[in-house]
Design a protein around this motif. Structure first.
Motif, PDB file in Angstrom:
ATOM      1  N   THR A 451       0.833  -1.194   0.000  1.00  0.00           N
ATOM      2  CA  THR A 451       0.000   0.000   0.000  1.00  0.00           C
ATOM      3  C   THR A 451       0.871   1.249   0.000  1.00  0.00           C
ATOM      4  O   THR A 451       1.860   1.318   0.737  1.00  0.00           O
ATOM      5  CB  THR A 451      -0.903   0.029   1.254  1.00  0.00           C
ATOM      6  N   VAL A 452       0.513   2.212  -0.838  1.00  0.00           N
ATOM      7  CA  VAL A 452       1.177   3.509  -0.841  1.00  0.00           C
ATOM      8  C   VAL A 452       0.333   4.493  -0.059  1.00  0.00           C
ATOM      9  O   VAL A 452      -0.881   4.603  -0.272  1.00  0.00           O
ATOM     10  CB  VAL A 452       1.396   4.017  -2.280  1.00  0.00           C
ATOM     11  N   LEU A 453       0.969   5.212   0.866  1.00  0.00           N
ATOM     12  CA  LEU A 453       0.318   6.278   1.622  1.00  0.00           C
ATOM     13  C   LEU A 453       0.943   7.603   1.214  1.00  0.00           C
ATOM     14  O   LEU A 453       2.158   7.787   1.310  1.00  0.00           O
ATOM     15  CB  LEU A 453       0.472   6.054   3.128  1.00  0.00           C
ATOM     16  N   LEU A 454       0.101   8.522   0.745  1.00  0.00           N
ATOM     17  CA  LEU A 454       0.575   9.811   0.263  1.00  0.00           C
ATOM     18  C   LEU A 454       0.626  10.825   1.395  1.00  0.00           C
ATOM     19  O   LEU A 454      -0.312  10.957   2.189  1.00  0.00           O
ATOM     20  CB  LEU A 454      -0.319  10.332  -0.862  1.00  0.00           C
ATOM     21  N   ASN A 455       1.727  11.572   1.418  1.00  0.00           N
ATOM     22  CA  ASN A 455       1.949  12.610   2.412  1.00  0.00           C
ATOM     23  C   ASN A 455       1.397  13.936   1.879  1.00  0.00           C
ATOM     24  O   ASN A 455       1.645  14.298   0.732  1.00  0.00           O
ATOM     25  CB  ASN A 455       3.455  12.701   2.672  1.00  0.00           C
ATOM     26  N   ASN A 456       0.667  14.646   2.706  1.00  0.00           N
ATOM     27  CA  ASN A 456       0.101  15.927   2.268  1.00  0.00           C
ATOM     28  C   ASN A 456       1.099  17.078   2.360  1.00  0.00           C
ATOM     29  O   ASN A 456       0.746  18.230   2.132  1.00  0.00           O
ATOM     30  CB  ASN A 456      -1.158  16.267   3.071  1.00  0.00           C
ATOM     31  N   GLY A 457       2.358  16.758   2.665  1.00  0.00           N
ATOM     32  CA  GLY A 457       3.390  17.779   2.781  1.00  0.00           C
ATOM     33  C   GLY A 457       3.549  18.319   4.176  1.00  0.00           C
ATOM     34  O   GLY A 457       4.492  19.054   4.463  1.00  0.00           O
ATOM     35  N   LYS A 458       2.622  17.953   5.059  1.00  0.00           N
ATOM     36  CA  LYS A 458       2.676  18.405   6.448  1.00  0.00           C
ATOM     37  C   LYS A 458       2.862  17.246   7.413  1.00  0.00           C
ATOM     38  O   LYS A 458       2.680  17.391   8.620  1.00  0.00           O
ATOM     39  CB  LYS A 458       1.405  19.181   6.787  1.00  0.00           C
ATOM     40  N   GLY A 459       3.185  16.070   6.854  1.00  0.00           N
ATOM     41  CA  GLY A 459       3.430  14.911   7.702  1.00  0.00           C
ATOM     42  C   GLY A 459       2.192  14.108   8.013  1.00  0.00           C
ATOM     43  O   GLY A 459       2.218  13.274   8.924  1.00  0.00           O
ATOM     44  N   ALA A 460       1.111  14.308   7.273  1.00  0.00           N
ATOM     45  CA  ALA A 460      -0.117  13.541   7.470  1.00  0.00           C
ATOM     46  C   ALA A 460      -0.352  12.659   6.248  1.00  0.00           C
ATOM     47  O   ALA A 460      -0.215  13.109   5.109  1.00  0.00           O
ATOM     48  CB  ALA A 460      -1.309  14.461   7.693  1.00  0.00           C
ATOM     49  N   PHE A 461      -0.727  11.407   6.493  1.00  0.00           N
ATOM     50  CA  PHE A 461      -0.949  10.438   5.416  1.00  0.00           C
ATOM     51  C   PHE A 461      -2.433  10.102   5.352  1.00  0.00           C
ATOM     52  O   PHE A 461      -2.898   9.138   5.936  1.00  0.00           O
ATOM     53  CB  PHE A 461      -0.124   9.179   5.649  1.00  0.00           C
ATOM     54  N   SER A 462      -3.182  10.942   4.625  1.00  0.00           N
ATOM     55  CA  SER A 462      -4.636  10.777   4.591  1.00  0.00           C
ATOM     56  C   SER A 462      -5.111  10.015   3.369  1.00  0.00           C
ATOM     57  O   SER A 462      -6.260   9.577   3.317  1.00  0.00           O
ATOM     58  CB  SER A 462      -5.319  12.146   4.643  1.00  0.00           C
ATOM     59  N   GLU A 463      -4.251   9.875   2.349  1.00  0.00           N
ATOM     60  CA  GLU A 463      -4.636   9.170   1.134  1.00  0.00           C
ATOM     61  C   GLU A 463      -3.899   7.837   1.052  1.00  0.00           C
ATOM     62  O   GLU A 463      -2.688   7.771   1.219  1.00  0.00           O
ATOM     63  CB  GLU A 463      -4.309  10.008  -0.099  1.00  0.00           C
ATOM     64  N   SER A 464      -4.663   6.781   0.795  1.00  0.00           N
ATOM     65  CA  SER A 464      -4.099   5.438   0.755  1.00  0.00           C
ATOM     66  C   SER A 464      -4.453   4.786  -0.572  1.00  0.00           C
ATOM     67  O   SER A 464      -5.606   4.818  -1.004  1.00  0.00           O
ATOM     68  CB  SER A 464      -4.659   4.601   1.917  1.00  0.00           C
ATOM     69  N   TYR A 465      -3.460   4.205  -1.230  1.00  0.00           N
ATOM     70  CA  TYR A 465      -3.658   3.571  -2.533  1.00  0.00           C
ATOM     71  C   TYR A 465      -3.133   2.135  -2.483  1.00  0.00           C
ATOM     72  O   TYR A 465      -1.935   1.923  -2.283  1.00  0.00           O
ATOM     73  CB  TYR A 465      -2.920   4.335  -3.640  1.00  0.00           C
ATOM     74  N   PRO A 466      -4.003   1.142  -2.671  1.00  0.00           N
ATOM     75  CA  PRO A 466      -3.509  -0.236  -2.720  1.00  0.00           C
ATOM     76  C   PRO A 466      -2.757  -0.497  -4.017  1.00  0.00           C
ATOM     77  O   PRO A 466      -3.243  -0.171  -5.101  1.00  0.00           O
ATOM     78  CB  PRO A 466      -4.801  -1.068  -2.639  1.00  0.00           C
ATOM     79  N   VAL A 467      -1.567  -1.053  -3.916  1.00  0.00           N
ATOM     80  CA  VAL A 467      -0.781  -1.421  -5.090  1.00  0.00           C
ATOM     81  C   VAL A 467      -1.111  -2.852  -5.497  1.00  0.00           C
ATOM     82  O   VAL A 467      -1.357  -3.156  -6.661  1.00  0.00           O
ATOM     83  CB  VAL A 467       0.722  -1.272  -4.805  1.00  0.00           C
ATOM     84  N   VAL A 468      -1.119  -3.741  -4.512  1.00  0.00           N
ATOM     85  CA  VAL A 468      -1.485  -5.134  -4.747  1.00  0.00           C
ATOM     86  C   VAL A 468      -2.068  -5.670  -3.450  1.00  0.00           C
ATOM     87  O   VAL A 468      -1.695  -5.236  -2.359  1.00  0.00           O
ATOM     88  CB  VAL A 468      -0.256  -5.970  -5.181  1.00  0.00           C
TER      89      VAL A 468
END
Length: 595
Positions: A451-468
């Motif tokens: 799973t990839v978790l995207l950083n909003n630039g402020k150290g918060a990971f609110s978006e999650s994308y399953p890779v496999v």
């Protein structure tokens, strides 16, 4: 050279002089000059200065305008320095990109709200235009038309590739033959090398002559200063690390053994840095067999000398490396397998370390060595932070807790506590997957998920994308990260413990827009779909059809009572009465004996 076409291999070359004399020992970071700080995801590569007095990095930059600089890290004998910025433009056409359309509905019985979602992968341009909602049951007649709204950017991995290779899980991305195209290293017990080709295919290279089974952890660095990447590979049950010195063509010399104390080892992690500031790559080795963190100092010829073990009182299972107090010396954060606080070790610049306190990882419960840790500037303040990953067991979501750094070697504990009982996270890697300048993370777990978790630039990971997802519990996953296809986006290589394939997941930017409309359907069953006509950038696409029922037709219902063929309104007890209901064009009869 100020401009090249897409797919061109570019060479960055740096030279360092002290008092007018070229230095031949030291490390150079090639960085994104547009970034405010030359750390983590903004470091393109760390290369060794060679006897020729240069450090070199070859790669294929992505489309767009870029600016690069070289940063000499410095040694105990020479101060660090930074080059000026060099600009480069990469030109090329993305061409027409395929789109995909999906249809969803709410409502019932003839009155529906339809939403069409149009997604493209491979471009940062937004799809525009309109979507026609069609009745496929009636000659694709148009029911309504909706206009696409503002697109939302994201990332995806729509077309994964694979290499047939039975392995033990660890995967590594490195350019082993110096052609600027990333190659793949798989722990196949021992090791298998796949050399990348410009067309995206791979050619298996001769296997290195490693004697004995490998453990899994491995890394690439230039240990003998010849400008060619080498490999450090942990050995299973043996007290040494195999050092494979590269020949520059993807093959390696007979391994040199870097010995560890004791009669056995169980290495869980390796990291490299110049710990004693002599300009030569060193190793930090986590050995869970004897619960020790070892420091191996490079001698510059591929051999190593054991340094004093850092003074820790925890059971190390993982480490993160970085300059936590800004003094130019490599420091370590040591993760404990029994969920004790993380120990911060500040480097003295001579291969030794001092404990600078601890920080609570923000988890509770037994970790079973399942937590994973990484260092990067996640909130963009120029101070390195720590990311602690947990979760992924029994269907739970993986999460990342950020321990913000203060720039002096101390960190702020997390304000939230999360359970890590039975945690299944097996790997964490840091990369900027959506190219927004903020470090993101990819997590792998023991249930076959990445799973990839995207950083909003402020150290918060609110978006999650399953890779496999769901590769199976036997797929104790590890990940490698690198730009495999030269489009500027880091891709993900996934290896599973005793899996028969090495997964190659090419990261693509996505843009998603929606169009909506309300419709009313006449009586009957209708197969409704959404058709996107495309625009100058994107091809047309058609959704699958949804079966939707129209407005129910009006009906009339009548009821008659008969007995012996005649209508009745009253009968004697025991008489059989027939009740006949007539609805629309069909009749349903029921016979019963009234009381």
């Amino acid at each position: 050279m100020t401009a090249v076409s897409a797919g061109t291999v570019v060479t960055l070359s740096a030279s360092v002089k002290a008092g007018g004399v070229a230095l031949t020992t030291g490390q150079v970071n090639f960085c994104d000059a547009a970034a405010k700080y030359c750390t983590d995801v903004h470091v393109l590569e760390t290369s060794q200065l060679t006897s020729a007095g240069t450090a070199i990095f070859k790669f294929r930059p992505g489309l767009g305008s870029h600016s690069y600089k070289a940063v000499f890290a410095g040694t105990s004998a020479s101060a660090g320095s930074t080059s000026g910025a060099s600009a480069l433009t990469v030109t090329g056409s993305v061409g027409t990109v395929a789109s995909a359309t999906a249809l969803a509905e709410t409502g019932s019985w003839g009155n529906y709200s339809l939403t069409a979602t149009v997604t493209e992968a491979g471009s940062t341009r937004a799809p525009t235009g309109s979507v026609s909602f069609q009745d496929a049951s009636h000659g694709n007649s148009t029911l309504a038309t909706g206009t696409l709204g503002t697109a939302v950017a994201g990332i995806g991995w729509p077309n994964p590739k694979s290499i047939s290779a039975f392995g033990d899980g660890s995967a590594l991305v490195a350019d082993l033959n110096g052609d600027g195209i990333p190659d793949l290293v798989l722990d196949n017990n021992p090791v298998v090398i796949y050399l990348g080709n410009a067309d995206g295919t791979y050619t298996e290279a001769p296997a290195p002559s490693i004697s004995g089974p490998t453990q899994g952890p491995m890394l690439s660095a230039d240990f003998n200063g010849d400008g060619i990447p080498d490999l450090a590979v942990a050995m299973y049950g043996s007290p040494f690390i195999s050092i494979l010195l590269g020949k520059g063509d993807g093959t390696f010399a007979t391994p040199v053994q870097a010995s560890l104390p004791g009669v056995a080892s169980n290495v869980s992690q390796l990291v490299t840095a110049d710990f004693n500031q002599d300009g030569i790559a060193d190793l930090a080795v986590v050995d869970s067999y004897d619960s020790t963190l070892y420091i191996l100092l490079g001698n510059g010829d591929g051999t190593f000398t054991m340094a004093a073990a850092p003074p820790i009182s925890v059971i190390p299972t993982g480490i993160a490396m970085g300059d936590f107090n800004g003094d130019g010396k490599a420091d370590l954060a040591v993760l404990d397998g029994d969920n004790q606080p993380i120990t911060i070790l500040l480097g003295n610049g001579d291969g030794t370390f001092d404990v600078n306190g601890t920080v609570d990882p923000g988890t509770s419960g037994s970790t079973d060595g399942g937590l994973r840790i990484a260092a990067a500037d996640f909130n963009g303040d120029g101070k390195l932070d720590l990311a602690v990953a947990t979760g992924g067991a029994a269907g739970s979501s993986e999460t990342v807790t950020i321990l913000t750094g203060n720039g002096n070697g101390t960190f702020n504990a997390s304000s939230a506590s999360q359970s890590s009982n039975g945690t299944a996270v097996t790997w964490i890697q840091v990369a900027d997957f959506n190219q927004d300048g903020a470090p993101d993370v990819v997590l792998a777990d023991g249930n076959g998920n990445a799973t990839v978790l995207l950083n909003n630039g402020k150290g918060a990971f609110s978006e999650s994308y399953p890779v496999v997802t769901g590769l199976g519990v036997a797929s104790y996953l590890t990940t490698g990260v690198g730009d495999l296809n030269g489009d500027g986006y880091p891709d993900i290589v996934i290896g599973g413990y005793y899996d028969s394939t090495l997964g190659l997941y090419l990261t693509q930017p996505t843009e998603t827009a929606t169009a909506s409309a309300d419709i009313t359907l006449p009586p009957g069953l209708h197969q409704v779909d959404a058709s996107y006509a495309g625009d100058s950038n994107f091809s047309a696409s058609l959704s699958g059809a949804l079966p939707l029922w129209g407005i129910p037709p009006a009906t009339t219902t009548t009821l008659t009572l008969t007995s012996g063929g005649s209508a009745v309104t009253g009968v004697a007890p025991g008489t059989v009465v027939t009740l006949t209901a007539t609805v629309g064009c069909w009749v349903r009869s029921s016979h019963q004996r009234p009381g």
